[in-house]
Design a protein around this motif. Structure first.
Motif, PDB file in Angstrom:
ATOM      1  N   LYS A 110       0.820  -1.216   0.000  1.00  0.00           N
ATOM      2  CA  LYS A 110       0.000   0.000   0.000  1.00  0.00           C
ATOM      3  C   LYS A 110       0.853   1.265   0.000  1.00  0.00           C
ATOM      4  N   LYS A 111       0.303   2.317  -0.591  1.00  0.00           N
ATOM      5  CA  LYS A 111       1.004   3.605  -0.649  1.00  0.00           C
ATOM      6  C   LYS A 111       1.171   4.224   0.730  1.00  0.00           C
ATOM      7  N   THR A 112       0.313   3.885   1.673  1.00  0.00           N
ATOM      8  CA  THR A 112       0.396   4.449   3.021  1.00  0.00           C
ATOM      9  C   THR A 112       1.384   3.704   3.911  1.00  0.00           C
ATOM     10  N   GLU A 116       8.919   5.459   0.088  1.00  0.00           N
ATOM     11  CA  GLU A 116       8.801   5.188  -1.347  1.00  0.00           C
ATOM     12  C   GLU A 116       9.637   3.980  -1.769  1.00  0.00           C
ATOM     13  N   ARG A 119       8.148   0.342  -0.999  1.00  0.00           N
ATOM     14  CA  ARG A 119       6.933  -0.129  -1.656  1.00  0.00           C
ATOM     15  C   ARG A 119       7.248  -0.784  -2.994  1.00  0.00           C
ATOM     16  N   LYS A 121       7.165  -1.564  -6.725  1.00  0.00           N
ATOM     17  CA  LYS A 121       6.894  -0.946  -8.020  1.00  0.00           C
ATOM     18  C   LYS A 121       7.666  -1.745  -9.048  1.00  0.00           C
TER      19      LYS A 121
END
Length: 182
Positions: A110-112, A116, A119, A121
């Motif tokens: 999750k982005k929360t 950065e 997470r 990607k």
């Protein structure tokens, strides 16, 4: 030749009563990487998440601050390739050798959750992937195997604070470490 792959994703639903715990899976359900059955060049739960640099309790650069060293995530990708070869027999007990490479890491989903670089990607996958290689000896008792492995961090995307200069550099760690005895 032995090949193993693992991919796992867990998602915490937003229905959790405590809003502070909605950004990642519960502790006992999270993925971890490192250890003898995972990424063998890293200690248990010492790899990831992503390409973040973490500090440990005994790290002199943070002057006594306590931070839990265990690393967990909601996403795990891992692949291992191992070539096994017979070496010799001792009283009928086969002793085998192995050469292996482990590739993988863990991330938050999750982005929360987290920073950065913690997470998952797809565009950062090449930077975030860890690589470890090594060799080992196996004593094969037919109903169980005793193994002794040595692994080297070929590429470390998430070193602890003392080795931050080695982040994402191939073969950056020294092969031997000098211990100062007083």
């Amino acid at each position: 030749m032995v090949v193993r792959g693992f991919a796992g994703v867990g998602y915490e639903l937003d229905a959790t009563a405590n809003p502070l715990k909605r950004s990642q899976l519960p502790f006992f359900k999270q993925y971890y990487s490192g250890g003898p059955n995972s990424m063998r060049a890293w200690q248990l739960r010492r790899l990831g998440p992503g390409s973040t640099v973490k500090y440990y309790e005994n790290d002199e650069s943070i002057e006594g601050e306590f931070i839990v060293p265990d690393r967990f995530g909601d996403v795990q990708l891992e692949a291992n390739i191992e070539y096994r070869l017979p070496l010799f027999n001792i009283a009928g007990l086969p002793i085998n050798g192995a050469i292996f490479t482990d590739i993988g890491n863990i991330w938050y989903l999750k982005k929360t959750a987290g920073l950065e670089e913690e997470r998952f990607k797809l565009s950062r996958l090449g930077k975030d992937i860890a690589i470890g290689s090594g060799a080992g000896i196996r004593a094969d008792f037919s109903f169980f195997v005793i193994r002794l492995d040595y692994a080297y961090k070929v590429k470390d995307p998430s070193p602890d604070g003392r080795y931050a200069a080695y982040q994402n550099k191939f073969f950056a760690y020294p092969f031997s470490r000098v211990v100062n005895c007083r």
